[in-house]
Motif scaffolding. Structure first.
Motif, PDB file in Angstrom:
ATOM      1  N   ARG A 117     -11.913 -10.897   4.902  1.00 52.85           N
ATOM      2  CA  ARG A 117     -11.041 -10.599   6.041  1.00 52.85           C
ATOM      3  C   ARG A 117      -9.635 -10.220   5.592  1.00 52.85           C
ATOM      4  O   ARG A 117      -9.054 -10.834   4.700  1.00 52.85           O
ATOM      5  CB  ARG A 117     -10.967 -11.810   6.976  1.00 52.85           C
ATOM      6  CG  ARG A 117     -10.106 -11.564   8.219  1.00 52.85           C
ATOM      7  CD  ARG A 117      -9.959 -12.832   9.033  1.00 52.85           C
ATOM      8  NE  ARG A 117     -11.136 -13.144   9.817  1.00 52.85           N
ATOM      9  CZ  ARG A 117     -11.353 -12.686  11.053  1.00 52.85           C
ATOM     10  NH1 ARG A 117     -10.470 -11.866  11.603  1.00 52.85           N
ATOM     11  NH2 ARG A 117     -12.430 -13.037  11.711  1.00 52.85           N
ATOM     12  N   TYR A 118      -9.108  -9.181   6.251  1.00 55.39           N
ATOM     13  CA  TYR A 118      -7.698  -8.801   6.139  1.00 55.39           C
ATOM     14  C   TYR A 118      -6.904  -9.812   6.965  1.00 55.39           C
ATOM     15  O   TYR A 118      -7.177  -9.998   8.145  1.00 55.39           O
ATOM     16  CB  TYR A 118      -7.542  -7.378   6.668  1.00 55.39           C
ATOM     17  CG  TYR A 118      -6.178  -6.738   6.557  1.00 55.39           C
ATOM     18  CD1 TYR A 118      -5.135  -7.309   5.830  1.00 55.39           C
ATOM     19  CD2 TYR A 118      -5.926  -5.521   7.180  1.00 55.39           C
ATOM     20  CE1 TYR A 118      -3.911  -6.693   5.734  1.00 55.39           C
ATOM     21  CE2 TYR A 118      -4.703  -4.891   7.092  1.00 55.39           C
ATOM     22  CZ  TYR A 118      -3.695  -5.494   6.382  1.00 55.39           C
ATOM     23  OH  TYR A 118      -2.470  -4.877   6.301  1.00 55.39           O
ATOM     24  N   ASN A 119      -5.934 -10.463   6.352  1.00 59.01           N
ATOM     25  CA  ASN A 119      -5.195 -11.580   6.946  1.00 59.01           C
ATOM     26  C   ASN A 119      -4.864 -11.355   8.417  1.00 59.01           C
ATOM     27  O   ASN A 119      -4.094 -10.468   8.768  1.00 59.01           O
ATOM     28  CB  ASN A 119      -3.903 -11.806   6.147  1.00 59.01           C
ATOM     29  CG  ASN A 119      -3.183 -13.072   6.584  1.00 59.01           C
ATOM     30  OD1 ASN A 119      -3.500 -13.673   7.606  1.00 59.01           O
ATOM     31  ND2 ASN A 119      -2.208 -13.481   5.799  1.00 59.01           N
ATOM     32  N   ARG A 120      -5.435 -12.195   9.269  1.00 54.52           N
ATOM     33  CA  ARG A 120      -5.282 -11.993  10.712  1.00 54.52           C
ATOM     34  C   ARG A 120      -3.868 -12.296  11.200  1.00 54.52           C
ATOM     35  O   ARG A 120      -3.512 -11.930  12.318  1.00 54.52           O
ATOM     36  CB  ARG A 120      -6.304 -12.850  11.456  1.00 54.52           C
ATOM     37  CG  ARG A 120      -6.012 -14.326  11.504  1.00 54.52           C
ATOM     38  CD  ARG A 120      -7.216 -15.123  11.935  1.00 54.52           C
ATOM     39  NE  ARG A 120      -8.099 -15.393  10.809  1.00 54.52           N
ATOM     40  CZ  ARG A 120      -9.342 -15.818  10.933  1.00 54.52           C
ATOM     41  NH1 ARG A 120      -9.864 -15.987  12.128  1.00 54.52           N
ATOM     42  NH2 ARG A 120     -10.082 -16.071   9.867  1.00 54.52           N
ATOM     43  N   THR A 146       0.823  -1.212   0.000  1.00 59.56           N
ATOM     44  CA  THR A 146       0.000   0.000   0.000  1.00 59.56           C
ATOM     45  C   THR A 146       0.854   1.258   0.000  1.00 59.56           C
ATOM     46  O   THR A 146       0.456   2.282  -0.558  1.00 59.56           O
ATOM     47  CB  THR A 146      -0.951   0.016   1.218  1.00 59.56           C
ATOM     48  OG1 THR A 146      -0.200  -0.272   2.405  1.00 59.56           O
ATOM     49  CG2 THR A 146      -2.053  -1.010   1.059  1.00 59.56           C
ATOM     50  N   ALA A 147       2.036   1.198   0.607  1.00 54.88           N
ATOM     51  CA  ALA A 147       2.946   2.343   0.562  1.00 54.88           C
ATOM     52  C   ALA A 147       3.508   2.530  -0.842  1.00 54.88           C
ATOM     53  O   ALA A 147       3.723   3.667  -1.288  1.00 54.88           O
ATOM     54  CB  ALA A 147       4.080   2.157   1.565  1.00 54.88           C
ATOM     55  N   GLN A 148       3.738   1.424  -1.554  1.00 51.72           N
ATOM     56  CA  GLN A 148       4.241   1.526  -2.927  1.00 51.72           C
ATOM     57  C   GLN A 148       3.257   2.286  -3.813  1.00 51.72           C
ATOM     58  O   GLN A 148       3.653   3.143  -4.610  1.00 51.72           O
ATOM     59  CB  GLN A 148       4.469   0.137  -3.514  1.00 51.72           C
ATOM     60  CG  GLN A 148       5.659  -0.601  -2.949  1.00 51.72           C
ATOM     61  CD  GLN A 148       5.806  -1.947  -3.627  1.00 51.72           C
ATOM     62  OE1 GLN A 148       6.061  -2.019  -4.832  1.00 51.72           O
ATOM     63  NE2 GLN A 148       5.643  -3.016  -2.882  1.00 51.72           N
ATOM     64  N   MET A 198     -13.543 -14.995   2.442  1.00 50.05           N
ATOM     65  CA  MET A 198     -12.150 -15.227   2.066  1.00 50.05           C
ATOM     66  C   MET A 198     -11.262 -14.388   2.967  1.00 50.05           C
ATOM     67  O   MET A 198     -11.729 -13.512   3.693  1.00 50.05           O
ATOM     68  CB  MET A 198     -11.917 -14.893   0.596  1.00 50.05           C
ATOM     69  CG  MET A 198     -12.151 -13.441   0.225  1.00 50.05           C
ATOM     70  SD  MET A 198     -11.933 -13.114  -1.552  1.00 50.05           S
ATOM     71  CE  MET A 198     -13.480 -13.762  -2.202  1.00 50.05           C
ATOM     72  N   GLU A 199      -9.967 -14.659   2.899  1.00 49.98           N
ATOM     73  CA  GLU A 199      -8.972 -13.944   3.700  1.00 49.98           C
ATOM     74  C   GLU A 199      -7.803 -13.588   2.795  1.00 49.98           C
ATOM     75  O   GLU A 199      -7.247 -14.448   2.111  1.00 49.98           O
ATOM     76  CB  GLU A 199      -8.515 -14.822   4.875  1.00 49.98           C
ATOM     77  CG  GLU A 199      -7.637 -14.113   5.882  1.00 49.98           C
ATOM     78  CD  GLU A 199      -7.503 -14.902   7.179  1.00 49.98           C
ATOM     79  OE1 GLU A 199      -6.649 -14.537   8.010  1.00 49.98           O
ATOM     80  OE2 GLU A 199      -8.259 -15.881   7.365  1.00 49.98           O
ATOM     81  N   LEU A 200      -7.436 -12.299   2.781  1.00 49.42           N
ATOM     82  CA  LEU A 200      -6.429 -11.805   1.841  1.00 49.42           C
ATOM     83  C   LEU A 200      -5.405 -10.938   2.556  1.00 49.42           C
ATOM     84  O   LEU A 200      -5.684 -10.350   3.603  1.00 49.42           O
ATOM     85  CB  LEU A 200      -7.090 -10.978   0.728  1.00 49.42           C
ATOM     86  CG  LEU A 200      -8.133 -11.705  -0.126  1.00 49.42           C
ATOM     87  CD1 LEU A 200      -8.908 -10.710  -0.969  1.00 49.42           C
ATOM     88  CD2 LEU A 200      -7.460 -12.733  -1.018  1.00 49.42           C
ATOM     89  N   ASP A 201      -4.216 -10.825   1.946  1.00 50.94           N
ATOM     90  CA  ASP A 201      -3.120 -10.064   2.541  1.00 50.94           C
ATOM     91  C   ASP A 201      -3.183  -8.575   2.240  1.00 50.94           C
ATOM     92  O   ASP A 201      -2.742  -7.768   3.048  1.00 50.94           O
ATOM     93  CB  ASP A 201      -1.761 -10.585   2.050  1.00 50.94           C
ATOM     94  CG  ASP A 201      -1.361 -11.872   2.745  1.00 50.94           C
ATOM     95  OD1 ASP A 201      -1.731 -12.045   3.918  1.00 50.94           O
ATOM     96  OD2 ASP A 201      -0.678 -12.694   2.114  1.00 50.94           O
ATOM     97  N   GLU A 202      -3.670  -8.196   1.060  1.00 51.49           N
ATOM     98  CA  GLU A 202      -3.499  -6.833   0.579  1.00 51.49           C
ATOM     99  C   GLU A 202      -4.796  -6.021   0.646  1.00 51.49           C
ATOM    100  O   GLU A 202      -5.804  -6.393   0.043  1.00 51.49           O
ATOM    101  CB  GLU A 202      -2.997  -6.845  -0.861  1.00 51.49           C
ATOM    102  CG  GLU A 202      -1.691  -7.608  -1.059  1.00 51.49           C
ATOM    103  CD  GLU A 202      -0.545  -6.955  -0.326  1.00 51.49           C
ATOM    104  OE1 GLU A 202      -0.687  -5.798   0.111  1.00 51.49           O
ATOM    105  OE2 GLU A 202       0.498  -7.608  -0.164  1.00 51.49           O
ATOM    106  N   PRO A 203      -4.797  -4.882   1.358  1.00 48.25           N
ATOM    107  CA  PRO A 203      -5.988  -4.032   1.409  1.00 48.25           C
ATOM    108  C   PRO A 203      -6.470  -3.594   0.034  1.00 48.25           C
ATOM    109  O   PRO A 203      -7.680  -3.495  -0.196  1.00 48.25           O
ATOM    110  CB  PRO A 203      -5.523  -2.834   2.251  1.00 48.25           C
ATOM    111  CG  PRO A 203      -4.443  -3.386   3.121  1.00 48.25           C
ATOM    112  CD  PRO A 203      -3.732  -4.402   2.267  1.00 48.25           C
ATOM    113  N   ALA A 204      -5.544  -3.332  -0.893  1.00 51.02           N
ATOM    114  CA  ALA A 204      -5.952  -2.897  -2.230  1.00 51.02           C
ATOM    115  C   ALA A 204      -6.729  -3.996  -2.950  1.00 51.02           C
ATOM    116  O   ALA A 204      -7.686  -3.718  -3.681  1.00 51.02           O
ATOM    117  CB  ALA A 204      -4.730  -2.490  -3.054  1.00 51.02           C
ATOM    118  N   VAL A 205      -6.330  -5.249  -2.746  1.00 49.11           N
ATOM    119  CA  VAL A 205      -7.037  -6.367  -3.375  1.00 49.11           C
ATOM    120  C   VAL A 205      -8.401  -6.552  -2.704  1.00 49.11           C
ATOM    121  O   VAL A 205      -9.404  -6.832  -3.377  1.00 49.11           O
ATOM    122  CB  VAL A 205      -6.201  -7.658  -3.287  1.00 49.11           C
ATOM    123  CG1 VAL A 205      -6.952  -8.832  -3.918  1.00 49.11           C
ATOM    124  CG2 VAL A 205      -4.854  -7.470  -3.970  1.00 49.11           C
TER     125      VAL A 205
END
Length: 293
Positions: free
Chosen positions: A187-190, A97-99, A213-220
């Motif tokens: 869900r944002y990966n816990r 997200t910073a990128q 589902m559970e994902l790592d990236e807020p943008a996704v």
């Protein structure tokens, strides 16, 4: 990188101690141990015999030490022989997200004052980037503030506090409780620090969600919500969730919560002014983003 590992090998051989070598080189004992292990793996042999906290050169280590010293001397001679000053290059790590949300504007500011500096951006998760800064593989990194205290030799500079927001597809109605009851939850990966904050928020509500589902990236996650797949809770500033016309921002119950974004760096004299200028450009960009949010 190999030259740096050879220099670490030489320092550890002289000191007969990883911690003493680290103190001399400005590294943690863990970083020294990691570099020696990688060098041993690359060479296919053990360079040191370890006994508790003490180390001593192995037979193969004693044989290779003069060769390592010769290689480092030749490398230093090659660097000194160059009459043209080397172009300034820095390597910056950044979470995803910073990128996309912070670096473009910050680098635009940075290049206005230092257009000749070459910037190499390395992606990664916060824990990975922190380790790379510690091992001096990165000049600095933009990441989420670690839960634990940083090693004393690393410097933390706070940039922004990114507020979490509820998001749902455009056209949904009702408050957060109604939205979460009606839609699947993305869900944002816990396992990440940022996702752990979301997990704490859900536990405070004491109401279940229907996890899709559970994902790592807020943008996704934002894109998934935009496609109507469900609702979510994400840090919304760097992905600019409020500007997405296909998504509705839903007020979250209870006190607001944040994740802290900042820069971690290994203080050094080389390129100090250049790195300070980049951090200042990031800080100004972060202020602008927070004001816009």
């Amino acid at each position: 990188m190999v030259i740096r590992y050879l220099q670490t090998f030489m320092a550890a051989a002289r000191a007969s101690s990883f911690s003493a070598a680290g103190a001399r080189l400005g590294l943690t004992q863990s970083a020294v141990s990691t570099q020696i292990k990688r060098l041993e793996e690359d060479l296919g042999c053990l360079l040191f015999e370890r006994a508790g906290k003490s180390v001593r050169l192995s037979e193969r280590g004693r044989q290779l030490l003069p060769e390592a010293e010769h290689i480092v001397q030749r490398y230093q001679a090659m660097r000194g022989a160059s009459r043209q000053p080397a172009p300034v290059a820095i390597t910056v790590g950044a979470i995803s997200t910073a990128q996309t949300g912070l670096l473009p504007g910050a680098l635009r500011r940075f290049r206005q004052s230092l257009p000749a500096v070459h910037v190499n951006v390395v992606p990664g998760m916060s824990s990975q980037l922190l380790a790379q800064v510690d091992e001096q593989e990165l000049d600095l990194a933009v990441l989420i503030k670690p839960n634990l205290n940083l090693p004393r030799h690393l410097k933390w500079t706070a940039l922004m506090r990114e507020r979490y927001v509820g998001i749902a597809p455009r056209g949904t109605r009702g408050d957060w409780e109604a939205v979460a009851a009606a839609l699947p939850f993305i869900r944002y990966n816990r396992k990440s620090h940022g996702g752990h904050l979301v997990d704490q928020f859900l536990r405070r509500l004491s109401t279940g969600v229907d996890e899709l589902m559970e994902l790592d990236e807020p943008a996704v996650i934002l894109r998934m919500v935009r496609e109507g797949l469900g609702c979510a809770v994400i840090p919304g500033t760097l992905v600019d969730a409020a500007a997405d016309r296909q998504v509705r921002i839903v007020e979250l119950p209870g006190p607001p919560f944040f994740r802290e974004i900042g820069v971690v760096a290994h203080p050094r004299e080389a390129n100090e002014a250049v790195l300070a200028s980049l951090v200042e450009s990031m800080r100004k960009q972060a202020v602008e983003l927070e004001a816009r949010a």
